[in-house]
Design a protein around this motif. Sequence first.
Motif, PDB file in Angstrom:
ATOM      1  N   ALA A 290       6.471   5.350  13.005  1.00 38.36           N
ATOM      2  CA  ALA A 290       7.569   4.745  12.242  1.00 38.36           C
ATOM      3  C   ALA A 290       7.256   4.766  10.746  1.00 38.36           C
ATOM      4  CB  ALA A 290       7.823   3.320  12.725  1.00 38.36           C
ATOM      5  N   ILE A 291       6.011   4.506  10.390  1.00 40.15           N
ATOM      6  CA  ILE A 291       5.598   4.593   8.990  1.00 40.15           C
ATOM      7  C   ILE A 291       5.787   6.019   8.490  1.00 40.15           C
ATOM      8  CG2 ILE A 291       3.575   4.526   7.466  1.00 40.15           C
ATOM      9  CD1 ILE A 291       2.656   2.052   9.162  1.00 40.15           C
ATOM     10  N   GLY A 292       5.383   6.992   9.304  1.00 40.16           N
ATOM     11  CA  GLY A 292       5.560   8.399   8.940  1.00 40.16           C
ATOM     12  C   GLY A 292       7.022   8.757   8.723  1.00 40.16           C
ATOM     13  N   ARG A 293       7.899   8.243   9.580  1.00 37.75           N
ATOM     14  CA  ARG A 293       9.335   8.512   9.411  1.00 37.75           C
ATOM     15  C   ARG A 293       9.843   7.946   8.099  1.00 37.75           C
ATOM     16  NH1 ARG A 293       9.215   7.575  14.898  1.00 37.75           N
ATOM     17  NH2 ARG A 293       9.804   5.375  14.700  1.00 37.75           N
ATOM     18  N   ARG A 294       9.459   6.719   7.779  1.00 33.19           N
ATOM     19  CA  ARG A 294       9.928   6.084   6.547  1.00 33.19           C
ATOM     20  C   ARG A 294       9.389   6.766   5.293  1.00 33.19           C
ATOM     21  NH1 ARG A 294      12.329   1.153   5.928  1.00 33.19           N
ATOM     22  NH2 ARG A 294      12.481   1.926   3.804  1.00 33.19           N
TER      23      ARG A 294
ATOM     24  N   ILE B 285       0.807  -1.216   0.000  1.00 31.42           N
ATOM     25  CA  ILE B 285       0.000   0.000   0.000  1.00 31.42           C
ATOM     26  C   ILE B 285       0.846   1.274   0.000  1.00 31.42           C
ATOM     27  CG2 ILE B 285      -0.315   0.039   2.508  1.00 31.42           C
ATOM     28  CD1 ILE B 285      -3.220   0.984   1.985  1.00 31.42           C
ATOM     29  N   ILE B 286       2.012   1.235   0.629  1.00 31.84           N
ATOM     30  CA  ILE B 286       2.863   2.428   0.682  1.00 31.84           C
ATOM     31  C   ILE B 286       4.279   2.143   0.187  1.00 31.84           C
ATOM     32  CG2 ILE B 286       1.586   3.769   2.389  1.00 31.84           C
ATOM     33  CD1 ILE B 286       3.309   2.544   4.574  1.00 31.84           C
ATOM     34  N   ALA B 287       4.426   1.092  -0.604  1.00 30.49           N
ATOM     35  CA  ALA B 287       5.751   0.752  -1.139  1.00 30.49           C
ATOM     36  C   ALA B 287       6.304   1.900  -1.983  1.00 30.49           C
ATOM     37  CB  ALA B 287       5.681  -0.535  -1.955  1.00 30.49           C
ATOM     38  N   ASP B 288       5.444   2.556  -2.753  1.00 32.75           N
ATOM     39  CA  ASP B 288       5.898   3.661  -3.600  1.00 32.75           C
ATOM     40  C   ASP B 288       6.235   4.915  -2.794  1.00 32.75           C
ATOM     41  OD1 ASP B 288       3.120   3.931  -3.037  1.00 32.75           O
ATOM     42  OD2 ASP B 288       2.931   5.404  -4.657  1.00 32.75           O
ATOM     43  N   LEU B 289       5.860   4.918  -1.509  1.00 32.83           N
ATOM     44  CA  LEU B 289       6.135   6.068  -0.642  1.00 32.83           C
ATOM     45  C   LEU B 289       7.360   5.835   0.251  1.00 32.83           C
ATOM     46  CD1 LEU B 289       2.486   6.899   0.449  1.00 32.83           C
ATOM     47  CD2 LEU B 289       3.811   7.932  -1.412  1.00 32.83           C
ATOM     48  N   GLY B 290       7.969   4.658   0.142  1.00 34.38           N
ATOM     49  CA  GLY B 290       9.207   4.417   0.875  1.00 34.38           C
ATOM     50  C   GLY B 290       9.212   3.270   1.857  1.00 34.38           C
ATOM     51  N   LEU B 291       8.102   2.523   1.968  1.00 29.41           N
ATOM     52  CA  LEU B 291       8.066   1.407   2.904  1.00 29.41           C
ATOM     53  C   LEU B 291       7.608   0.147   2.162  1.00 29.41           C
ATOM     54  CD1 LEU B 291       8.572   0.662   5.864  1.00 29.41           C
ATOM     55  CD2 LEU B 291       6.175   1.134   6.304  1.00 29.41           C
ATOM     56  N   PRO B 292       8.577  -0.708   1.799  1.00 30.14           N
ATOM     57  CA  PRO B 292       8.251  -1.941   1.067  1.00 30.14           C
ATOM     58  C   PRO B 292       7.375  -2.886   1.891  1.00 30.14           C
ATOM     59  CG  PRO B 292      10.628  -1.509   1.049  1.00 30.14           C
ATOM     60  CD  PRO B 292      10.008  -0.541   2.003  1.00 30.14           C
ATOM     61  N   ALA B 293       6.688  -3.776   1.199  1.00 30.55           N
ATOM     62  CA  ALA B 293       5.738  -4.696   1.821  1.00 30.55           C
ATOM     63  C   ALA B 293       6.371  -5.533   2.921  1.00 30.55           C
ATOM     64  CB  ALA B 293       5.119  -5.609   0.766  1.00 30.55           C
ATOM     65  N   ASP B 294       7.558  -6.068   2.698  1.00 29.53           N
ATOM     66  CA  ASP B 294       8.163  -6.931   3.711  1.00 29.53           C
ATOM     67  C   ASP B 294       8.481  -6.156   4.991  1.00 29.53           C
ATOM     68  OD1 ASP B 294      10.167  -5.545   2.337  1.00 29.53           O
ATOM     69  OD2 ASP B 294      11.619  -7.178   2.466  1.00 29.53           O
ATOM     70  N   GLU B 295       8.898  -4.917   4.852  1.00 25.82           N
ATOM     71  CA  GLU B 295       9.188  -4.101   6.037  1.00 25.82           C
ATOM     72  C   GLU B 295       7.907  -3.677   6.749  1.00 25.82           C
ATOM     73  OE1 GLU B 295      12.048  -0.956   5.410  1.00 25.82           O
ATOM     74  OE2 GLU B 295      13.079  -2.169   3.900  1.00 25.82           O
ATOM     75  N   LEU B 296       6.851  -3.383   5.998  1.00 27.61           N
ATOM     76  CA  LEU B 296       5.566  -3.042   6.608  1.00 27.61           C
ATOM     77  C   LEU B 296       5.024  -4.242   7.383  1.00 27.61           C
ATOM     78  CD1 LEU B 296       3.192  -1.142   7.118  1.00 27.61           C
ATOM     79  CD2 LEU B 296       2.261  -1.845   4.887  1.00 27.61           C
ATOM     80  N   GLU B 297       5.178  -5.427   6.828  1.00 28.67           N
ATOM     81  CA  GLU B 297       4.716  -6.637   7.515  1.00 28.67           C
ATOM     82  C   GLU B 297       5.463  -6.843   8.827  1.00 28.67           C
ATOM     83  OE1 GLU B 297       3.743 -11.305   6.585  1.00 28.67           O
ATOM     84  OE2 GLU B 297       5.091 -10.234   5.241  1.00 28.67           O
ATOM     85  N   VAL B 298       6.778  -6.653   8.813  1.00 22.92           N
ATOM     86  CA  VAL B 298       7.574  -6.794  10.033  1.00 22.92           C
ATOM     87  C   VAL B 298       7.157  -5.747  11.061  1.00 22.92           C
ATOM     88  CG1 VAL B 298       9.903  -6.548  10.993  1.00 22.92           C
ATOM     89  CG2 VAL B 298       9.549  -7.907   8.932  1.00 22.92           C
ATOM     90  N   LEU B 299       6.995  -4.509  10.626  1.00 20.62           N
ATOM     91  CA  LEU B 299       6.591  -3.428  11.530  1.00 20.62           C
ATOM     92  C   LEU B 299       5.216  -3.706  12.156  1.00 20.62           C
ATOM     93  CD1 LEU B 299       7.120  -0.602  12.730  1.00 20.62           C
ATOM     94  CD2 LEU B 299       6.060   0.349  10.692  1.00 20.62           C
ATOM     95  N   ALA B 300       4.273  -4.144  11.346  1.00 19.87           N
ATOM     96  CA  ALA B 300       2.929  -4.416  11.848  1.00 19.87           C
ATOM     97  C   ALA B 300       2.907  -5.591  12.815  1.00 19.87           C
ATOM     98  CB  ALA B 300       1.981  -4.683  10.676  1.00 19.87           C
ATOM     99  N   SER B 301       3.845  -6.489  12.695  1.00 20.50           N
ATOM    100  CA  SER B 301       3.895  -7.685  13.544  1.00 20.50           C
ATOM    101  C   SER B 301       4.610  -7.458  14.868  1.00 20.50           C
ATOM    102  CB  SER B 301       4.580  -8.829  12.788  1.00 20.50           C
ATOM    103  OG  SER B 301       3.853  -9.132  11.626  1.00 20.50           O
ATOM    104  N   GLN B 302       5.181  -6.300  15.069  1.00 16.54           N
ATOM    105  CA  GLN B 302       5.915  -6.026  16.308  1.00 16.54           C
ATOM    106  C   GLN B 302       4.942  -5.710  17.431  1.00 16.54           C
ATOM    107  OE1 GLN B 302       8.853  -3.027  15.419  1.00 16.54           O
ATOM    108  NE2 GLN B 302      10.158  -4.500  14.379  1.00 16.54           N
ATOM    109  N   VAL B 303       4.628  -6.740  18.220  1.00 19.04           N
ATOM    110  CA  VAL B 303       3.618  -6.603  19.266  1.00 19.04           C
ATOM    111  C   VAL B 303       4.083  -5.731  20.432  1.00 19.04           C
ATOM    112  CG1 VAL B 303       2.436  -8.741  18.694  1.00 19.04           C
ATOM    113  CG2 VAL B 303       4.317  -8.788  20.337  1.00 19.04           C
ATOM    114  N   GLU B 304       5.376  -5.482  20.535  1.00 20.33           N
ATOM    115  CA  GLU B 304       5.864  -4.636  21.627  1.00 20.33           C
ATOM    116  C   GLU B 304       5.636  -3.147  21.348  1.00 20.33           C
ATOM    117  OE1 GLU B 304       9.214  -5.241  18.774  1.00 20.33           O
ATOM    118  OE2 GLU B 304       7.828  -6.603  19.751  1.00 20.33           O
TER     119      GLU B 304
END
Length: 172
Positions: A154-158, A126-145
């Motif tokens: 973090a998405i805004g920073r990227r 969804i935001i790969a063209d804005l600087g956050l590839p799918a694999d990194e978004l998936e990792v970020l979304a999975s961080q339960v801490e």
Amino acid sequence: MAVQSAKAPPGVREDALPGFAVAAIREDGQWRCARMDPDSLVDLDAAITELRGLRSTGAVLGLLDVDDEFFVLLRPTPGGVALMVSDAAAALDYDVAADVLDLLRIDLPPDDDALDDVWPEGDLNIIADLGLPADELEVLASQVELYPDEQLAAIGRRCGFADALAEVVDAP
């Protein structure tokens, strides 16, 4: 980040729903963010309608931090809307997450044990063209801490709109 309470539409929830709804808009290489109607936290159609009403020559992205439990990304497209929810299991407890899965035509797994895990669902590009590839978004979304507001920051920073997001979210 500050928390905004949203009153749900009649019949959806009786209590205020913590979180925030923000639209990030990119025009002429510059990002600006604007607070969305709090109903967006409980009514996906309201969020989609509001984002479509933000006419822009650049990217328009909706960021929903729902009840400090999960986040939703929405992006209007010519053929509809791209959607991503950080935790598909939230659909058991939140109408907005259930609506995301309905639009994506995704069912929750029948195994209740699978619902104990956090897993993102939807368009991870969804935001790969804005600087956050799918694999990194998936990792970020999975961080339960991390709380959803921290994940969205973090998405805004990227993607380059962290300061504009913080200004809107931290404003009284």
